[in-house]
Design an enzyme around this catalytic site. Structure first.
Site, mmCIF file in Angstrom:
data_model
loop_
_atom_site.group_PDB
_atom_site.id
_atom_site.type_symbol
_atom_site.label_atom_id
_atom_site.label_comp_id
_atom_site.label_asym_id
_atom_site.label_seq_id
_atom_site.Cartn_x
_atom_site.Cartn_y
_atom_site.Cartn_z
ATOM 1 N N LYS A 194 0.828 -1.198 0.000
ATOM 2 C CA LYS A 194 0.000 0.000 0.000
ATOM 3 C C LYS A 194 0.868 1.256 0.000
ATOM 4 O O LYS A 194 1.952 1.273 0.598
ATOM 5 C CB LYS A 194 -0.928 0.004 1.219
ATOM 6 C CG LYS A 194 -1.915 -1.161 1.230
ATOM 7 C CD LYS A 194 -2.842 -1.115 2.421
ATOM 8 C CE LYS A 194 -3.806 -2.287 2.405
ATOM 9 N NZ LYS A 194 -4.747 -2.262 3.546
ATOM 10 N N GLU A 419 -3.092 0.599 -3.948
ATOM 11 C CA GLU A 419 -2.820 -0.782 -3.561
ATOM 12 C C GLU A 419 -2.321 -1.542 -4.782
ATOM 13 O O GLU A 419 -2.973 -1.538 -5.830
ATOM 14 C CB GLU A 419 -4.067 -1.460 -3.000
ATOM 15 C CG GLU A 419 -4.545 -0.871 -1.673
ATOM 16 C CD GLU A 419 -5.664 -1.688 -1.054
ATOM 17 O OE1 GLU A 419 -5.751 -2.900 -1.366
ATOM 18 O OE2 GLU A 419 -6.463 -1.126 -0.291
ATOM 19 N N LYS A 451 -7.523 1.415 6.473
ATOM 20 C CA LYS A 451 -8.549 2.457 6.562
ATOM 21 C C LYS A 451 -9.328 2.323 7.856
ATOM 22 O O LYS A 451 -9.665 3.320 8.512
ATOM 23 C CB LYS A 451 -9.492 2.363 5.360
ATOM 24 C CG LYS A 451 -8.797 2.458 4.007
ATOM 25 C CD LYS A 451 -9.810 2.294 2.878
ATOM 26 C CE LYS A 451 -9.161 2.361 1.497
ATOM 27 N NZ LYS A 451 -8.418 1.132 1.180
#
Length: 696
Positions: A194, A419, A451
């Site tokens: 990420k 991602e 998140k």
């Protein structure tokens, strides 16, 4: 760096006269302020100049957008003609590829044009308010919203360009497959990394990726709608936030349970998902499992009143295998059991617009970019009713930026999240273009970013959350980095200039002038340290002004062995612990075992000496010495066992150590020395025939 200089060095030269005349406006402010006075006439004159600049910028942006769309339509027609021509030459494809590359470059430059001018308007307004003591910020933000040249996302255009470029790049033979296959998968096992993406780099990143991977469109026959890219998820946890802590500390078997839907609030199909974390040493991969449920049945399912057997019977009738049905039933029962036994309830919603890049039906390389990421509270803590007895709150939909919510209920994430998901065979390297992308200045690696974890840690009260993710104290550090070499969207070599420079705008006031030789320094407001504020359509007062530090790369690689620890962190986070990601390799456990076995090998050697003396000794002294060495070996054996078990516990808990043994080896060497010394002394006093040698 001064913004005027930044503007001049960042603009596209062919469009110079259409940019905001920032230096001219600065000069106008300086020359009209006499002895600190600013009259009404001065104000009217300055506002007229500002309005002309806005008309110029807005007019050019609108005209260029129309021109780009017209050129895309022409390319689309030409591509259709080429596809129908069985004798199409390579030159025709090359010409189309060059034209599409020029359009992509224009889209990139136009997006940059919008952001530069938007920042310029905000800065000159701030400078006006500071120097004249007359505030026009809020009123002029309304004028900017009336001519929103800066709000174009280009998403629909990017989807169309992606399809056309993919056809041309593959010479009319794009990869075929089921684009919706990813949405039908039940289990996902991928290697995922990420990254954060600065708003300045979002459009450029999309344009770079589409040259290698097409935008994944689930329904190519449907015209693109912004709602198609919207993804919302409701995360569940209990009052003690056990799931949050498990995911944050990456404990073996830690779960995340969420309900997800794609599109607006009117969709009837909801995905129930469970993510399970597996440690590397277990030999298993972390996995995401999910099944579908009708929205009308969600509340009953969560209360344990709805049986999924009838739903799965319909899948069986559609041809699903018995194994798939069995796995789905097991998952549905396990999730329902977790919700009821752990007393899970909604705590957080995440919303974002996702652009996914992937070859249809081919999941070897999948890249997704989530923009407009927002976290919203869904809990009912503190006697505040948010979702009530429902599984989600109904006072919001997908209406970003959710300006109707109070500040304490919403967290608007300042970056996009990239991602990169790879399914490569053992020993196979990722594609070179992917490696170049993740090493570029456009992205910032953030290992293990979540998140869910970010939303809970920023929104939930401090007395409930005592452990924070490692990236949270670094949120006030600007991630934007200077360009590296020539990496980025480039115009084709030798290509002709686009017709964009032929636009004539009657309201143009000329190019930006030179930087003032004498500048007025006011709180360093002209430095390039500002995040572009968020402006809503309805309430200009909801703007966020984020003043950040110069760009710095401060994130550490995830392979660094660290742990949850207490450190000083800024703002209201001070005094709370920060969890640092730890990657425990299987070889760490094996190294601990090898150390333990080495100590056991050492004790066996000592025991061998002791047994030899005990069995073959001819006097009591041999028995005493043998007993001494056996005692030493037993102490060493117990000590080694204790150290082994202690280290196993520390590794499993991801303790920061220390793992080294500072005193054990020295203590054991001392015991051996004592044993040898005892043996020598007894032999010395027992041997009556011992005669010391004298040297003359």
């Amino acid at each position: 760096m001064k913004f005027g200089h930044h503007l001049k060095t960042s603009l596209y030269p062919e469009w110079t006269i259409y940019y905001l005349a920032y230096d001219d406006l600065k000069r106008e402010l300086k020359t009209r302020i006499r002895n600190g006075q600013w009259s009404d006439d001065d104000e009217v004159s300055f506002l007229e100049l500002l309005e002309k600049e806005l008309e110029k910028v807005y007019g050019f942006q609108t005209s260029m957008s129309k021109d780009i769309n017209r050129r895309v339509q022409l390319c689309e027609k030409e591509i259709d003609n080429v596809l129908q021509d069985s004798e199409a030459t390579e030159d025709r494809y090359l010409a189309l590829e060059e034209e599409l590359s020029l359009i992509i470059a224009d889209v990139h430059d136009l997006a940059k044009f919008s952001r530069l001018n938007y920042s310029g308007f905000l800065k000159i307004i701030k400078k006006h308010d500071k120097q004249t003591n007359r505030e026009i910020k809020y009123t002029y933000l309304s004028r900017l919203n009336a001519k929103p040249f800066f709000k174009e996302t280009y998403d629909a255009l990017i989807v169309k360009l992606s399809r056309l470029y993919d056809i041309v790049r593959t010479r009319g033979n794009p990869v075929k497959g089921n684009s919706a296959s990813g949405g039908q998968q039940q289990n996902f096992v991928r290697n995922t990394t990420k990254y954060w993406v600065h708003p300045e780099n979002i459009t450029e990143l999309k344009l770079l990726i589409l040259k290698h991977l097409p935008v994944l469109v689930f329904n190519p026959d449907k015209q693109f709608d912004q709602a198609d890219s919207a993804i919302s998820s409701i995360y569940f946890d209990n009052d003690e936030f056990d799931l949050y802590l498990g995911r944050l500390e990456k404990t073996e078997g830690a779960e995340a349970i969420r309900l997800r839907w794609y599109g607006g609030m009117d969709v009837s199909e909801i995905f129930v998902e469970r993510k399970t974390h597996r440690e590397d040493w277990t030999g298993e991969k972390s996995v995401k499992e999910r099944f579908q449920i009708k929205e009308k049945n969600v509340n009953k399912y969560l209360r344990g009143e709805h049986d999924m057997a009838d739903d799965f019977k319909k899948l069986r009738d559609k041809g699903k295998s018995e194994k798939e049905i069995s796995d789905l039933e097991r998952l549905a029962n396990e999730v329902q059991y977790r919700v009821l036994t752990k007393k899970l309830h909604p705590v957080l919603r995440t919303f974002y617009n996702r652009t996914a890049f992937q070859l249809p039906g081919d999941a070897r390389v999948r890249i997704s970019l989530d923009t407009e990421l927002t976290m919203v509270r869904e809990d009912n803590f503190g006697d505040v009713t948010r979702c009530g007895d429902n599984w989600r709150r109904m006072d919001i939909g997908i209406d970003y930026p959710f300006s109707q919510l109070p500040d304490e209920d919403v967290e608007r994430f300042p970056y996009a999240v990239l991602e990169v998901k790879l399914q490569t065979q053992f020993g196979q390297e990722p594609p070179e273009w992917v490696q170049e992308l993740v090493r570029s200045h456009l992205v910032e690696a953030v290992p293990k970013f979540s998140k869910f974890i970010h939303g809970v840690s920023t929104l939930v009260e401090e007395n409930r959350i005592h452990l924070l993710p490692f990236w949270l104290p670094q949120m006030d550090v600007d991630i934007q980095k200077p360009p590296q070499g020539n990496y980025g969207v480039q115009r084709p070599l030798g290509a002709l200039d686009t017709p964009s420079h032929e636009h004539n705008d009657p309201m143009s006031s000329g190019s930006s002038g030179q930087e003032d030789s004498i500048t007025v320094q006011i709180d360093n407001e002209d430095e390039i340290t500002e995040e572009t504020p968020l402006i809503t359509d309805n309430d200009p007062e909801s703007s966020r002004w984020l003043w950040t530090t110069p760009p710095t790369n401060v994130l550490e690689d995830e392979t660094v062995f660290a742990s949850t620890s207490t450190r000083q962190v800024p703002n209201d986070y001070k005094g709370r612990r920060v969890a640092v990601p730890v990657r425990v390799e299987p070889k760490v456990f094996f190294a601990n075992e090898r150390t333990f076995i080495a100590w056991l090998h050492f004790t066996i050697i000592i025991n061998g000496f002791a047994l030899g003396l005990l069995n073959f000794g001819t006097d009591d002294l041999s028995n005493i010495v043998a007993g001494t060495f056996m005692f030493v070996s037993l102490v060493i054996m117990l000590y080694a066992l204790g150290m082994y078990l202690c280290r196993v516990y520390m590794i499993r808990k991801r303790s920061s150590g220390p793992y080294e043994d500072k005193f054990g080896p020295a203590f054991i060497c001392g015991l051996l020395f004592v044993g040898v010394l005892v043996n020598f002394c007894f032999r010395f006093w027992q041997n009556e025939q011992f005669i010391p040698i004298r040297i003359r």
